[in-house]
Design an enzyme around this catalytic site. Structure first.
Site, PDB file in Angstrom:
ATOM      1  CE1 TYR A  80      -3.518   2.629   0.485  1.00  0.00           C
ATOM      2  CE2 TYR A  80      -1.840   3.531   2.160  1.00  0.00           C
ATOM      3  CZ  TYR A  80      -3.377   3.758   0.889  1.00  0.00           C
ATOM      4  OH  TYR A  80      -4.229   4.739   1.003  1.00  0.00           O
ATOM      5  CE  LYS A  86      -2.602   6.868  -2.074  1.00  0.00           C
ATOM      6  NZ  LYS A  86      -4.101   6.834  -2.785  1.00  0.00           N
TER       7      LYS A  86
HETATM    8  N1  LIG Z   1      -8.644   6.658   4.502  1.00  0.00           N
HETATM    9  C1  LIG Z   1      -7.521   7.099   4.865  1.00  0.00           C
HETATM   10  O1  LIG Z   1      -7.709   7.059   5.927  1.00  0.00           O
HETATM   11  C2  LIG Z   1      -7.118   7.788   3.891  1.00  0.00           C
HETATM   12  C3  LIG Z   1      -7.189   7.643   2.657  1.00  0.00           C
HETATM   13  N2  LIG Z   1      -5.952   8.061   1.254  1.00  0.00           N
HETATM   14  C4  LIG Z   1      -6.268   8.164   0.235  1.00  0.00           C
HETATM   15  O2  LIG Z   1      -7.193   8.795  -0.072  1.00  0.00           O
HETATM   16  C5  LIG Z   1      -8.454   8.086  -1.032  1.00  0.00           C
HETATM   17  C6  LIG Z   1      -9.320   7.558  -0.176  1.00  0.00           C
HETATM   18  O3  LIG Z   1      -9.589   6.353   0.435  1.00  0.00           O
HETATM   19  P1  LIG Z   1     -11.076   5.986   1.115  1.00  0.00           P
HETATM   20  O4  LIG Z   1     -12.372   7.009   0.598  1.00  0.00           O
HETATM   21  O5  LIG Z   1     -10.549   6.207   2.388  1.00  0.00           O
HETATM   22  O6  LIG Z   1     -11.202   4.614   0.802  1.00  0.00           O
HETATM   23  P2  LIG Z   1     -13.107   3.989  -0.053  1.00  0.00           P
HETATM   24  O7  LIG Z   1     -12.191   2.436  -0.325  1.00  0.00           O
HETATM   25  O8  LIG Z   1     -13.697   3.963   1.000  1.00  0.00           O
HETATM   26  O9  LIG Z   1     -12.733   4.437  -1.668  1.00  0.00           O
HETATM   27  C7  LIG Z   1     -11.844   4.414  -2.362  1.00  0.00           C
HETATM   28  C8  LIG Z   1     -12.619   4.454  -3.253  1.00  0.00           C
HETATM   29  O10 LIG Z   1     -12.297   4.481  -5.145  1.00  0.00           O
HETATM   30  C9  LIG Z   1     -12.790   3.426  -5.614  1.00  0.00           C
HETATM   31  N3  LIG Z   1     -12.220   2.226  -6.703  1.00  0.00           N
HETATM   32  C10 LIG Z   1     -11.430   1.336  -6.171  1.00  0.00           C
HETATM   33  N4  LIG Z   1     -10.419   0.663  -7.132  1.00  0.00           N
HETATM   34  C11 LIG Z   1     -10.996   1.703  -8.275  1.00  0.00           C
HETATM   35  C12 LIG Z   1     -10.917   1.137  -9.404  1.00  0.00           C
HETATM   36  N5  LIG Z   1     -10.374   0.079  -9.751  1.00  0.00           N
HETATM   37  N6  LIG Z   1     -11.702   1.779 -10.420  1.00  0.00           N
HETATM   38  C13 LIG Z   1     -11.889   2.695  -9.752  1.00  0.00           C
HETATM   39  N7  LIG Z   1     -12.861   2.812  -7.972  1.00  0.00           N
HETATM   40  C14 LIG Z   1     -12.085   2.101  -7.362  1.00  0.00           C
HETATM   41  C15 LIG Z   1     -13.672   2.230  -4.520  1.00  0.00           C
HETATM   42  O11 LIG Z   1     -14.605   1.604  -5.789  1.00  0.00           O
HETATM   43  C16 LIG Z   1     -14.203   3.266  -3.384  1.00  0.00           C
HETATM   44  O12 LIG Z   1     -15.736   3.800  -3.645  1.00  0.00           O
HETATM   45  C17 LIG Z   1      -7.044   6.499  -1.324  1.00  0.00           C
HETATM   46  O13 LIG Z   1      -6.347   6.776  -2.629  1.00  0.00           O
HETATM   47  C18 LIG Z   1      -6.326   6.562  -0.376  1.00  0.00           C
HETATM   48  O14 LIG Z   1      -5.487   5.900  -0.699  1.00  0.00           O
HETATM   49  C19 LIG Z   1      -5.090   8.961   2.138  1.00  0.00           C
HETATM   50  C20 LIG Z   1      -4.754   8.482   3.170  1.00  0.00           C
HETATM   51  C21 LIG Z   1      -5.207   8.579   4.260  1.00  0.00           C
HETATM   52  C1  LIG Z   2      -2.972  -3.182  17.489  1.00  0.00           C
HETATM   53  C2  LIG Z   2      -4.860  -2.986  17.345  1.00  0.00           C
HETATM   54  C3  LIG Z   2      -5.143  -3.115  18.411  1.00  0.00           C
HETATM   55  O1  LIG Z   2      -6.731  -1.778  18.541  1.00  0.00           O
HETATM   56  C4  LIG Z   2      -4.684  -0.884  16.802  1.00  0.00           C
HETATM   57  C5  LIG Z   2      -4.431  -1.410  15.290  1.00  0.00           C
HETATM   58  C6  LIG Z   2      -5.589   0.216  14.539  1.00  0.00           C
HETATM   59  C7  LIG Z   2      -4.615  -0.383  13.049  1.00  0.00           C
HETATM   60  C8  LIG Z   2      -5.985  -0.876  12.468  1.00  0.00           C
HETATM   61  C9  LIG Z   2      -4.961   1.639  12.267  1.00  0.00           C
HETATM   62  C10 LIG Z   2      -3.582   2.027  12.789  1.00  0.00           C
HETATM   63  C11 LIG Z   2      -3.128   3.468  12.121  1.00  0.00           C
HETATM   64  C12 LIG Z   2      -4.174   2.913  11.362  1.00  0.00           C
HETATM   65  C13 LIG Z   2      -3.723   3.428   9.643  1.00  0.00           C
HETATM   66  C14 LIG Z   2      -3.980   4.888   9.587  1.00  0.00           C
HETATM   67  O2  LIG Z   2      -3.828   6.346  10.546  1.00  0.00           O
HETATM   68  C15 LIG Z   2      -2.759   5.601   8.140  1.00  0.00           C
HETATM   69  C16 LIG Z   2      -3.187   5.598   6.948  1.00  0.00           C
HETATM   70  C17 LIG Z   2      -3.133   5.858   5.984  1.00  0.00           C
HETATM   71  C18 LIG Z   2      -4.276   5.453   4.885  1.00  0.00           C
HETATM   72  O3  LIG Z   2      -3.596   5.813   3.680  1.00  0.00           O
HETATM   73  C19 LIG Z   2      -4.559   4.500   4.761  1.00  0.00           C
HETATM   74  C20 LIG Z   2      -5.338   3.649   5.788  1.00  0.00           C
HETATM   75  C21 LIG Z   2      -3.943   3.845   7.079  1.00  0.00           C
HETATM   76  C22 LIG Z   2      -2.702   2.943   6.650  1.00  0.00           C
HETATM   77  C23 LIG Z   2      -4.601   3.685   8.378  1.00  0.00           C
HETATM   78  C24 LIG Z   2      -5.244   2.052   8.606  1.00  0.00           C
HETATM   79  C25 LIG Z   2      -5.236   1.732   9.683  1.00  0.00           C
HETATM   80  C26 LIG Z   2      -4.373   1.865  10.912  1.00  0.00           C
HETATM   81  C27 LIG Z   2      -2.936   0.924  10.471  1.00  0.00           C
END
Ligand SMILES: NC(=O)C1=CN([C@@H]2O[C@H](COP(=O)(O)OP(=O)(O)OC[C@H]3O[C@@H](n4cnc5c(N)ncnc54)[C@H](O)[C@@H]3O)[C@@H](O)[C@H]2O)C=CC1
Ligand SMILES: C[C@@H](CO)CCC[C@@H](C)[C@H]1CC[C@H]2[C@@H]3[C@H](O)CC4=CC(=O)CC[C@]4(C)[C@H]3CC[C@]12C
Length: 410
Positions: free
Chosen positions: A200, A204
């Site tokens: 992952y 990214k």
């Molecule tokens: N959730 C988090 O804490 C963080 C997320 N991100 C980034 O933010 C972006 C969005 O993440 P989230 O909303 O959390 O994830 P999510 O899984 O909720 O959203 C991702 C979306 O992309 C779509 N998708 C996946 N594969 C696809 C494909 N082949 N073609 C078209 N659409 C596709 C999925 O259907 C989904 O709706 C990602 O790029 C992720 O890497 C970055 C930092 C933190």
């Molecule tokens: C050891 C467990 C006991 O309770 C707790 C496990 C928590 C984990 C599942 C999360 C801890 C940190 C998270 C990640 C972090 O917030 C950064 C991220 C950035 C992204 O771009 C995608 C999601 C994630 C990797 C996020 C995923 C969940 C954790 C590893």
């Protein structure tokens, strides 16, 4: 903290090099009013509505907030294309407003589908990605979606003449690294040895590098592509699946969650509404500030407090009736590591029969157990970003959402 890489993206995946340019150009220096007021103050007439936006991954957790934020805060919007592998039924309700909302079911790994969706768009916000740190998808699939998918988006912009590309990167591009070095109150230029092994963060980082390198490429028609990347820390808010998982786990355990990580390990977290707002603002400002913002990376930040991952989650789960029980003395770190390794082994053994993908594995444990906090004002200096939602608002909204999912199926 190591000195080889930098939070500007100059890190590496084991066997792969990720590099990003350093910040260039003068700071625009805090001269803006509240970011929302400019857009909200513009006349909402058909004449001003001429922009076409495309949001990839527009039905995901972040993507949905970006879509809704654009509809609220971009008065020049004429058409909003929402591209996703799985379209959400909620899109239907958006189709009755003044903006043409076009739902496109498509796959970013398919270049022709991406090109068709991009053609004629002024701005692409590329949030689509495979967010998997639990071993649900294969490394090949993660690369295919996150790297090849991003390549397809860039090439589509170049071929069709789209000039503005905003990419949702991640703090994971920087760290925590495989050595577990803390990143304490760091900014985009803080030196850090960004070395990863997990697919992952590697994917990214590679995708982010491609996006930044594409800045300045000539697109169809002869103008230049302007790109930038936003790096959210762990996002929380309405729709956050992992928060929901923790909530249901707590309910199953009789209203308790067990502290596994020391409270002293701090993480930066950022509210989804503020991440969405930052995307919208970048998209709006890229044209005017192309020289300053093109090829840049920005951490996504707001006023959410620095806390351990578990303590932060309790800000929302606590008011919903869960409590965090301190069992760290009973469950020392070595035992957690053993459990995490066991989970990884079980996942591998069971793979031919079923998908076993628990939250705890060596990678998630390492991330949860390493301090990663961001302290920066680069987004404010470059494009006037201020969080749209205060910490209190973000907290209240998230609590309300957790309360609403109460009783829903895990
Ligand atoms: N959730 C988090 O804490 C963080 C997320 N991100 C980034 O933010 C972006 C969005 O993440 P989230 O909303 O959390 O994830 P999510 O899984 O909720 O959203 C991702 C979306 O992309 C779509 N998708 C996946 N594969 C696809 C494909 N082949 N073609 C078209 N659409 C596709 C999925 O259907 C989904 O709706 C990602 O790029 C992720 O890497 C970055 C930092 C933190
Ligand atoms: C050891 C467990 C006991 O309770 C707790 C496990 C928590 C984990 C599942 C999360 C801890 C940190 C998270 C990640 C972090 O917030 C950064 C991220 C950035 C992204 O771009 C995608 C999601 C994630 C990797 C996020 C995923 C969940 C954790 C590893």
């Amino acid at each position: 903290m190591g000195q080889e890489g930098g939070a500007s993206g100059r890190g590496r995946c084991v066997g792969r090099l990720a590099q990003a340019p350093r910040e260039e150009g003068p700071s625009s220096g805090g001269q803006f009013g509240h970011p929302g007021t400019v857009a909200a103050g513009m006349a909402d007439s058909a004449e001003t509505r001429k922009l076409v936006y495309l949001v990839t991954g527009g039905c995901g957790f972040l993507g949905e907030h970006v879509v809704r934020m654009l509809l609220q805060r971009e008065p020049r919007l004429y058409e909003l294309r929402v591209f996703d592998l799985h379209l959400g039924p909620w899109l239907e309700e958006l189709k009755t407003g003044p903006v043409q909302v076009t739902a496109i079911q498509g796959d970013v790994t398919q270049a022709h589908e991406v090109a068709a969706a991009v053609a004629g768009a002024h701005v692409v916000i590329h949030t689509a990605g495979l967010v998997d740190v639990f071993g649900r998808a294969s490394p090949e699939t993660i690369y295919e979606v996150n790297v090849q998918g991003t390549k397809n988006v860039i090439e589509a912009c170049v071929q069709t003449g789209t000039r503005f590309l905003v990419y949702t990167s991640s703090m994971e591009v920087v760290g925590p690294n495989i050595k577990g070095h803390p990143f304490y109150r760091g900014n985009e230029d803080t030196p850090y040895e960004a070395i990863h092994r997990h697919p992952y963060p590697c994917s990214k980082a590679q995708a982010e590098r491609l996006v930044l390198e594409a800045n300045g490429r000539k697109v169809h028609g002869g103008l230049s592509l302007v790109t930038c990347a936003l790096r959210p820390t762990g996002i929380y808010g309405e729709g956050h699946q992992i928060m929901r998982d923790f909530y249901h786990q707590g309910l199953r355990l009789g209203g308790r969650l067990f502290r596994a990580i020391p409270a002293s390990v701090e993480h930066s977290r950022v509210y989804v509404g503020n991440v969405a707002w930052m995307h919208v603002l970048v998209a709006q400002e890229l044209e005017q500030r192309a020289a300053l913002m093109g090829g840049q990376v920005y951490f996504c930040y707001d006023e959410s407090p620095y806390k351990s991952y578990e303590d932060f989650n309790m800000e929302f789960l606590g008011p919903c009736g869960l409590r965090l029980v301190d069992t760290r003395l009973l469950v020392p770190y070595w035992l957690l590591m053993l459990l995490a390794t066991l989970n990884a082994l079980l996942q591998w053994l069971l793979r031919p029969l079923l998908l076993y993908a628990p939250l705890l594995n060596p990678y998630t444990l390492a991330v949860a157990n390493t301090t990663f906090t961001v302290s920066t004002n680069k987004a404010q200096r470059h494009f006037g970003y201020k969080p749209l939602f205060s910490w209190e608002d973000s907290r209240t909204r998230t609590i309300r959402w957790v309360q609403a999912v109460e009783g829903s199926a895990p």
